[in-house]
Design an enzyme around this catalytic site. Structure first.
Site, PDB file in Angstrom:
ATOM      1  CB  CYS A   2      41.190  54.532 -51.407  1.00 55.58           C
ATOM      2  SG  CYS A   2      42.681  53.612 -51.878  1.00 55.58           S
ATOM      3  NE  ARG A  50      44.901  48.804 -53.108  1.00 57.55           N
ATOM      4  CZ  ARG A  50      45.822  47.898 -53.397  1.00 57.55           C
ATOM      5  NH1 ARG A  50      45.458  46.748 -53.947  1.00 57.55           N
ATOM      6  NH2 ARG A  50      47.088  48.119 -53.131  1.00 57.55           N
ATOM      7  CG  LEU A  51      43.858  55.174 -57.669  1.00 56.64           C
ATOM      8  CD1 LEU A  51      43.424  54.694 -59.046  1.00 56.64           C
ATOM      9  CD2 LEU A  51      43.935  56.700 -57.648  1.00 56.64           C
ATOM     10  CB  VAL A  53      49.083  54.500 -55.318  1.00 57.89           C
ATOM     11  CG1 VAL A  53      50.362  55.321 -55.389  1.00 57.89           C
ATOM     12  CG2 VAL A  53      47.943  55.235 -56.027  1.00 57.89           C
ATOM     13  CG  ASN A  79      41.529  58.676 -49.281  1.00 61.48           C
ATOM     14  OD1 ASN A  79      42.307  58.486 -50.203  1.00 61.48           O
ATOM     15  ND2 ASN A  79      40.839  59.796 -49.138  1.00 61.48           N
ATOM     16  CG  ASP A 104      50.455  53.414 -47.826  1.00 57.49           C
ATOM     17  OD1 ASP A 104      49.852  52.542 -48.479  1.00 57.49           O
ATOM     18  OD2 ASP A 104      50.192  54.627 -47.922  1.00 57.49           O
ATOM     19  N   GLY A 381      52.285  72.101 -57.110  1.00 54.96           N
ATOM     20  CA  GLY A 381      52.911  73.159 -56.327  1.00 54.96           C
ATOM     21  C   GLY A 381      51.945  73.913 -55.448  1.00 54.96           C
TER      22      GLY A 381
END
Length: 619
Positions: A2, A50-51, A53, A79, A104, A381
């Site tokens: 976010c 907001r994204l 997830v 975020n 969360d 990675g």
């Protein structure tokens, strides 16, 4: 993932506060295309993009406590991803907290209500958040251990303005877009990320592992985690087998935690050791019912080639994917699109700054856009090389022995890239900025605060110093780049190697364990030896690919000609006259093996930035 924004004015908000907050939110719409919110009190405005997830249907922000009733005490804009939120939810529920959602975000808020600032000691994740206590008239800004998620702020007396990205703060009408001499130094030294700073005058960053508190008593900072607390400890007595087992256990746990999402998830798979290890662990997790999706990047001109660097990456990526069993896709980028002025403008706008890395940046932006059509979250990675000494400058004597940041010494790869940047700068500006003195002072500051146990040898101490420099001055530059370019494409990138437990484990291992078997990152190779094919397992470090297409260079030439015919204000003050002369950039600069066309890319990036941001420069 976010975007957060807002400000506190202890003298009271003005009547246009909501409209300004909406403007700041709009500046970060790419970070949160799924929703927005603004909350106001008499002194604070907290905004959020907001994204979705976790808990897609719920978790709207800003989130308040108490959640109902006429007045809220706490307002949170968050975020990030809290990877241990399920365990914390159980612990907090046992302490009497009741939850309305499975997000969360609500766990972060409940943890703050329960433990206050010490809540961060319980967190495992990547996060940047602002929490306002309306009763105590106090704002806290909090950033994760390694600084994976960004958080900027601007203080002006009794007012503090914050945002995920600088563009959100610059959207506030009282913040001037200007760059002073320190900012110019940072702009012409793109291989360094100076802790806590930003090139824009008056804008700072919350440090990784830091909590910033703002109230009527001023600003106070608390460091809850610092790699320096571990870097100087005696080398662990564990033998190689114990070190390998410990790394495998931690990395498996980190990947398992970071694959939790309520949206499609994938991995970046270049065919190198680090991304292949992450992909293999993600694909082999218990309970997985289908192969993990993996993606690599390629270019149109070499799609059928067998000997270019990207062709080698493609071969190794396919070899890794076939062995692992991932559902692999090779994203082929068109050179014309890669050279597009619109894509360059979007890349500069994503980073808010011109000090990028040419087609390495534009290709990452386009890769993230393409991957976003299939997934919302990707595992990377990144960070293994900085923590484990995977770069050449951890071994090259000229770099190791240099009394400066080793990747900027007169040595291959990054050192040469640094010299190429400096060769383009106007000599008068270089003298004004006193770059050598600035770098010397910054380097002395960087290593001056380190203390080492007397049992650590001089060679081991230097290895630890370089790891510390890499984690605090080099890795942040890469994390910023990944965050901005991935979020500009609406993609969240997670970085398992940045789990602070892995960092704590690795930085106290000896150089010989890091290089077990005479191989860089030998301890990691041993930890994943059963997961990867031999060719990938023993592959040496390969840099992110750059397009070798000669047509790409020709397109840049045409763009340079157009820019130099009508340069934006300030361009001639930054670059040397020969650089701004048509044909002034040699063929050698265009065909360099590390980043082709780099000098021309630098000029075009600055031209795009000057045109889009029109900053006031201290020149």
């Amino acid at each position: 993932m976010c975007g957060i924004a807002g400000w506190v004015d202890l003298a009271g908000l003005g009547p246009d506060a909501r409209a300004i907050a909406e403007k700041m939110n709009d500046a970060q719409v790419h970070r949160g295309p799924d929703g927005s919110g603004v909350w106001l009190s008499r002194q604070a405005v907290i905004a959020h993009r907001r994204l979705s997830v976790i808990d897609i249907e719920n978790g709207e922000q800003p989130m308040l406590f108490p959640p109902s009733g006429p007045e809220a005490r706490f307002a949170l804009s968050y975020n990030g991803e809290l990877y241990n939120h399920r365990e914390l939810r159980v612990e907090l529920a046992a302490r009497g907290h009741r939850f309305r959602t499975s997000s969360d975000t609500e766990v972060v808020l409940a943890a703050w209500v329960e433990w206050g600032v010490r809540a961060v000691e319980h967190f495992n994740g990547i996060f940047a958040f602002a929490i306002w206590d309306d009763r105590e008239e106090t704002l806290w800004l909090v950033r994760d251990h390694l600084g994976v998620k960004p958080l900027h702020y601007h203080r002006d007396g009794d007012r503090l303005i914050f945002g995920s990205e600088a563009k959100a703060i610059l959207a506030h009408p009282d913040v001037v877009t200007s760059v002073d001499e320190d900012g110019l130094r940072q702009l012409v030294l793109p291989l360094l990320k100076f802790p806590g700073t930003n090139p824009y005058r008056g804008i700072s960053e919350v440090l990784p592992g830091q909590v910033l508190e703002f109230s009527r008593y001023g600003v106070r900072t608390i460091r809850y985690w610092d790699v320096r607390d571990f870097i100087g400890r005696p080398a662990r007595a564990d033998d190689l087998d114990s070190a390998v087992e410990g790394l495998r256990t931690l990395l498996h746990d980190a990947v398992a935690r970071q694959t939790i999402a309520d949206v499609p998830l994938c991995t970046f798979l270049s065919g190198g050791l680090d991304s292949s290890a992450v992909t293999a662990l993600a694909n082999g997790l218990p309970g997985r019912t289908s192969p993990v999706s993996s993606f690599s990047v390629d270019f149109t001109d070499v799609a059928d080639s067998t000997d270019s660097r990207s062709a080698l990456d493609r071969r190794y990526a396919r070899e890794a994917a076939d062995h692992i069993g991932s559902r692999h896709s090779n994203i082929v980028l068109d050179s014309q699109l890669l050279a597009s002025g619109a894509v360059r403008d979007a890349t500069v706008r994503a980073r808010d700054l011109p000090n990028g890395f040419g087609d390495l940046d534009t290709s990452l932006l386009l890769l993230c856009r393409a991957v976003r059509e299939h997934a919302t979250v990707a595992l990377s990675g990144e960070a293994a090389d900085e923590i484990l000494g995977g770069y050449l400058w951890f071994q090259e004597p000229r770099a190791v022995e240099a009394q400066t940041f080793p990747w900027m010494a007169d040595s291959p790869a990054h050192g040469y890239l640094h010299q190429r940047v400096l060769s383009t700068i106007d000599p008068g500006l270089a003298r004004q900025l006193r770059l050598d003195e600035y770098l010397r002072d910054e380097y002395a500051t960087a290593i001056g605060g380190l203390t080492f146990d007397p049992s650590i040898s001089a060679r081991e101490r230097r290895h630890r110093e370089i790891i510390h420099l890499a984690i605090t001055y080099f890795l942040p530059m890469l994390l910023d780049r990944t965050d901005r370019l991935s979020m500009a494409g609406g993609l969240e990138v997670r970085v398992p190697f940045c789990d602070h437990r892995i960092v704590e484990h690795l930085v106290t291992l000896s150089r010989h364990v890091h290089n077990a078997g005479g191989r860089e990152k030998g301890v990691l190779r041993d930890a994943v030896a059963d997961l990867l094919p031999p060719g990938v397992l023993e592959r040496r470090k390969s840099p992110y690919p750059t397009t070798p297409d000669p047509d790409y260079s020709r397109q840049l030439d045409r763009q340079l000609t157009e820019v130099l015919a009508d340069p934006p204000d300030g361009l001639a003050d930054i670059f040397a006259p020969h650089v701004l002369t048509p044909g002034g950039l040699t063929d050698a600069a265009r065909s360099h093996g590390l980043v082709s066309n780099f000098e021309g890319e630098v000029v075009l990036n600055f031209a795009s930035w000057l045109r889009q941001y029109a900053p006031k420069l201290a020149i």
